[in-house]
Design a protein around this motif. Structure first.
Motif, PDB file in Angstrom:
ATOM      1  N   ALA A 209       0.826  -1.207   0.000  1.00  0.00           N
ATOM      2  CA  ALA A 209       0.000   0.000   0.000  1.00  0.00           C
ATOM      3  C   ALA A 209       0.860   1.257   0.000  1.00  0.00           C
ATOM      4  O   ALA A 209       1.924   1.306   0.624  1.00  0.00           O
ATOM      5  CB  ALA A 209      -0.931   0.013   1.209  1.00  0.00           C
ATOM      6  N   LEU A 210       0.368   2.257  -0.710  1.00  0.00           N
ATOM      7  CA  LEU A 210       0.934   3.606  -0.673  1.00  0.00           C
ATOM      8  C   LEU A 210      -0.067   4.465   0.081  1.00  0.00           C
ATOM      9  O   LEU A 210      -1.231   4.557  -0.324  1.00  0.00           O
ATOM     10  CB  LEU A 210       1.144   4.148  -2.088  1.00  0.00           C
ATOM     11  CG  LEU A 210       1.576   5.615  -2.200  1.00  0.00           C
ATOM     12  CD1 LEU A 210       2.965   5.815  -1.600  1.00  0.00           C
ATOM     13  CD2 LEU A 210       1.546   6.070  -3.657  1.00  0.00           C
ATOM     14  N   CYS A 211       0.365   5.070   1.190  1.00  0.00           N
ATOM     15  CA  CYS A 211      -0.535   5.858   2.029  1.00  0.00           C
ATOM     16  C   CYS A 211      -0.022   7.286   2.150  1.00  0.00           C
ATOM     17  O   CYS A 211       1.195   7.519   2.224  1.00  0.00           O
ATOM     18  CB  CYS A 211      -0.672   5.226   3.407  1.00  0.00           C
ATOM     19  SG  CYS A 211      -1.364   3.553   3.351  1.00  0.00           S
ATOM     20  N   ILE A 212      -0.958   8.235   2.207  1.00  0.00           N
ATOM     21  CA  ILE A 212      -0.604   9.654   2.182  1.00  0.00           C
ATOM     22  C   ILE A 212      -1.496  10.421   3.150  1.00  0.00           C
ATOM     23  O   ILE A 212      -2.714  10.203   3.186  1.00  0.00           O
ATOM     24  CB  ILE A 212      -0.788  10.247   0.772  1.00  0.00           C
ATOM     25  CG1 ILE A 212      -0.113   9.378  -0.291  1.00  0.00           C
ATOM     26  CG2 ILE A 212      -0.261  11.681   0.707  1.00  0.00           C
ATOM     27  CD1 ILE A 212      -0.504   9.743  -1.723  1.00  0.00           C
ATOM     28  N   VAL A 213      -0.893  11.319   3.926  1.00  0.00           N
ATOM     29  CA  VAL A 213      -1.651  12.238   4.777  1.00  0.00           C
ATOM     30  C   VAL A 213      -1.073  13.644   4.615  1.00  0.00           C
ATOM     31  O   VAL A 213       0.091  13.802   4.232  1.00  0.00           O
ATOM     32  CB  VAL A 213      -1.601  11.849   6.270  1.00  0.00           C
ATOM     33  CG1 VAL A 213      -2.309  10.547   6.533  1.00  0.00           C
ATOM     34  CG2 VAL A 213      -0.160  11.809   6.771  1.00  0.00           C
ATOM     35  N   LYS A 214      -1.883  14.647   4.900  1.00  0.00           N
ATOM     36  CA  LYS A 214      -1.363  16.007   4.909  1.00  0.00           C
ATOM     37  C   LYS A 214      -0.431  16.173   6.103  1.00  0.00           C
ATOM     38  O   LYS A 214      -0.670  15.624   7.176  1.00  0.00           O
ATOM     39  CB  LYS A 214      -2.513  17.009   5.011  1.00  0.00           C
ATOM     40  CG  LYS A 214      -3.309  17.164   3.727  1.00  0.00           C
ATOM     41  CD  LYS A 214      -4.342  18.274   3.861  1.00  0.00           C
ATOM     42  CE  LYS A 214      -5.073  18.512   2.558  1.00  0.00           C
ATOM     43  NZ  LYS A 214      -6.083  19.596   2.667  1.00  0.00           N
ATOM     44  N   SER A 215       0.632  16.928   5.918  1.00  0.00           N
ATOM     45  CA  SER A 215       1.596  17.125   6.996  1.00  0.00           C
ATOM     46  C   SER A 215       2.312  18.452   6.809  1.00  0.00           C
ATOM     47  O   SER A 215       2.637  18.839   5.684  1.00  0.00           O
ATOM     48  CB  SER A 215       2.622  15.988   7.003  1.00  0.00           C
ATOM     49  OG  SER A 215       3.666  16.235   7.924  1.00  0.00           O
ATOM     50  N   ASP A 216       2.547  19.140   7.916  1.00  0.00           N
ATOM     51  CA  ASP A 216       3.303  20.389   7.878  1.00  0.00           C
ATOM     52  C   ASP A 216       4.660  20.233   8.550  1.00  0.00           C
ATOM     53  O   ASP A 216       5.291  21.202   8.957  1.00  0.00           O
ATOM     54  CB  ASP A 216       2.504  21.522   8.537  1.00  0.00           C
ATOM     55  CG  ASP A 216       2.107  21.207   9.976  1.00  0.00           C
ATOM     56  OD1 ASP A 216       2.535  20.149  10.489  1.00  0.00           O
ATOM     57  OD2 ASP A 216       1.371  22.009  10.575  1.00  0.00           O
ATOM     58  N   ALA A 217       5.113  18.964   8.650  1.00  0.00           N
ATOM     59  CA  ALA A 217       6.392  18.695   9.313  1.00  0.00           C
ATOM     60  C   ALA A 217       7.582  19.091   8.450  1.00  0.00           C
ATOM     61  O   ALA A 217       8.712  19.158   8.937  1.00  0.00           O
ATOM     62  CB  ALA A 217       6.491  17.220   9.689  1.00  0.00           C
ATOM     63  N   GLY A 218       7.350  19.342   7.167  1.00  0.00           N
ATOM     64  CA  GLY A 218       8.444  19.749   6.293  1.00  0.00           C
ATOM     65  C   GLY A 218       9.014  18.589   5.504  1.00  0.00           C
ATOM     66  O   GLY A 218       8.777  17.426   5.816  1.00  0.00           O
ATOM     67  N   PRO A 219       9.796  18.883   4.463  1.00  0.00           N
ATOM     68  CA  PRO A 219      10.362  17.838   3.604  1.00  0.00           C
ATOM     69  C   PRO A 219      11.296  16.902   4.380  1.00  0.00           C
ATOM     70  O   PRO A 219      12.009  17.332   5.279  1.00  0.00           O
ATOM     71  CB  PRO A 219      11.141  18.632   2.546  1.00  0.00           C
ATOM     72  CG  PRO A 219      10.542  20.004   2.570  1.00  0.00           C
ATOM     73  CD  PRO A 219      10.143  20.242   3.993  1.00  0.00           C
ATOM     74  N   LYS A 220      11.273  15.633   3.994  1.00  0.00           N
ATOM     75  CA  LYS A 220      12.167  14.640   4.596  1.00  0.00           C
ATOM     76  C   LYS A 220      12.546  13.635   3.522  1.00  0.00           C
ATOM     77  O   LYS A 220      11.680  13.144   2.790  1.00  0.00           O
ATOM     78  CB  LYS A 220      11.485  13.932   5.767  1.00  0.00           C
ATOM     79  CG  LYS A 220      12.338  12.827   6.394  1.00  0.00           C
ATOM     80  CD  LYS A 220      11.648  12.205   7.588  1.00  0.00           C
ATOM     81  CE  LYS A 220      12.448  11.022   8.144  1.00  0.00           C
ATOM     82  NZ  LYS A 220      13.827  11.371   8.483  1.00  0.00           N
ATOM     83  N   ALA A 221      13.824  13.330   3.431  1.00  0.00           N
ATOM     84  CA  ALA A 221      14.297  12.353   2.448  1.00  0.00           C
ATOM     85  C   ALA A 221      13.793  10.955   2.817  1.00  0.00           C
ATOM     86  O   ALA A 221      13.485  10.680   3.985  1.00  0.00           O
ATOM     87  CB  ALA A 221      15.820  12.364   2.410  1.00  0.00           C
ATOM     88  N   PRO A 222      13.696  10.055   1.851  1.00  0.00           N
ATOM     89  CA  PRO A 222      13.212   8.701   2.122  1.00  0.00           C
ATOM     90  C   PRO A 222      14.052   7.986   3.185  1.00  0.00           C
ATOM     91  O   PRO A 222      15.266   8.122   3.230  1.00  0.00           O
ATOM     92  CB  PRO A 222      13.324   8.006   0.760  1.00  0.00           C
ATOM     93  CG  PRO A 222      13.275   9.108  -0.228  1.00  0.00           C
ATOM     94  CD  PRO A 222      13.973  10.262   0.423  1.00  0.00           C
ATOM     95  N   ASP A 223      13.358   7.231   4.016  1.00  0.00           N
ATOM     96  CA  ASP A 223      14.011   6.420   5.036  1.00  0.00           C
ATOM     97  C   ASP A 223      13.310   5.073   5.061  1.00  0.00           C
ATOM     98  O   ASP A 223      12.225   4.904   4.491  1.00  0.00           O
ATOM     99  CB  ASP A 223      13.921   7.108   6.397  1.00  0.00           C
ATOM    100  CG  ASP A 223      15.053   6.676   7.332  1.00  0.00           C
ATOM    101  OD1 ASP A 223      15.721   5.666   7.017  1.00  0.00           O
ATOM    102  OD2 ASP A 223      15.264   7.333   8.366  1.00  0.00           O
ATOM    103  N   LEU A 224      13.928   4.111   5.731  1.00  0.00           N
ATOM    104  CA  LEU A 224      13.410   2.745   5.736  1.00  0.00           C
ATOM    105  C   LEU A 224      13.273   2.249   7.167  1.00  0.00           C
ATOM    106  O   LEU A 224      14.128   2.500   8.018  1.00  0.00           O
ATOM    107  CB  LEU A 224      14.355   1.830   4.954  1.00  0.00           C
ATOM    108  CG  LEU A 224      13.995   0.338   4.869  1.00  0.00           C
ATOM    109  CD1 LEU A 224      12.775   0.137   3.989  1.00  0.00           C
ATOM    110  CD2 LEU A 224      15.183  -0.453   4.310  1.00  0.00           C
TER     111      LEU A 224
END
Length: 266
Positions: A209-224
């Motif tokens: 699944a690909l899941c998405i929510v609105k967020s104002d935490a700012g950009p973040k590079a991919p992590d695992l």
């Protein structure tokens, strides 16, 4: 003395939240909550959680033996002090009963159907929503997502309903995954905010699944990270947080997530 046998189950706590218990049952749980901090924490989390299990598992429940299900629910005795007959019938407690009945049809549902959120840090919103989603997706089996792959027109229509609530523009091409079948796009809700879930079925490893929510935490590079035995790749833009979750190997999940980011610019 509180023992393992007296600790209320998630079903009991959910029924308490929904006002379905008798005065005696409610008083018992209130007393336990006052004495046991872990039960109090569990109750608070279940009260916050708002993922619509009934909506997400509607296709699964359609496969359940309805006659047996209705008979099981009808056999549940009415309690004095419980909600009146005019109260909404589709309560979470009855929905848990529906999930249990679906086992008769040979559909495996993890007993943690409502068991989400142990040990979350309320201060780490990003980690919390991923943990909730991981518990939720862990309920899925290949049978949950069985059925034909929707055509591109149907996919586009489902994605359009997500765009309206999330302020995104997701095309079927942008969210297509190589070698993995698009199954459905759902608009859920977490903590009062819309949560998009695009469900896939990998023929080799199962649900993804690909899941998405609105967020104002700012950009973040991919992590695992790993949750519930699944690999999770997560990242965020200036306006949204994303996570790709599945049972595929970490390197495959990372490559798929990179492709989604490139095609959709998110």
């Amino acid at each position: 003395m509180i023992t393992k046998s007296t600790i209320p189950s998630d079903e009991d706590l959910t029924a308490f939240i929904d006002g379905e218990l008798t005065a005696e049952e409610a008083a018992r749980i209130e007393a336990i909550v006052k004495q046991d901090a872990s039960v109090a924490e569990r109750l608070e989390f279940l009260a916050r959680a708002s993922l619509p299990f009934e909506q997400a598992f509607a296709p699964l429940l359609q496969e359940a033996p309805h006659e047996k299900l209705e008979a099981m629910l009808a056999a549940i005795p009415a309690h004095k002090g419980a909600r009146s007959a005019s109260a909404p019938a589709a309560t979470r407690r009855r929905f848990l009963g529906a999930l249990a009945a679906s086992l008769v049809a040979g559909i495996t549902i993890d007993r943690t159907v409502i068991g989400i959120g142990r040990g979350f840090s309320a201060k780490d919103e990003s980690s919390e929503w991923r943990a909730v989603v991981a518990d939720y997706i862990s309920l899925y089996t290949a049978e949950t997502l069985a059925g034909p792959v929707p055509g591109r027109q149907d996919q586009a229509a489902q994605l359009a309903s997500l765009d309206e609530k999330l302020g995104l523009s997701l095309s079927a091409e942008a969210v297509s995954l190589p070698g993995v079948d698009f199954k459905r796009a759902l608009l859920l809700q977490y903590d009062g905010k819309p949560l998009a879930q695009i469900a896939y079925l990998d023929p080799e490893t199962g649900p993804m699944a690909l899941c998405i929510v609105k967020s104002d935490a700012g950009p973040k590079a991919p992590d695992l990270e790993n949750r519930k035995g699944m690999n999770v790749v997560y990242w965020s833009s200036g306006t949204h947080a994303f996570m790709l979750i599945g049972h595929a190997a970490a390197h495959k999940m990372t490559a798929i997530a990179d492709g989604v980011r490139e095609r959709s610019a998110v």
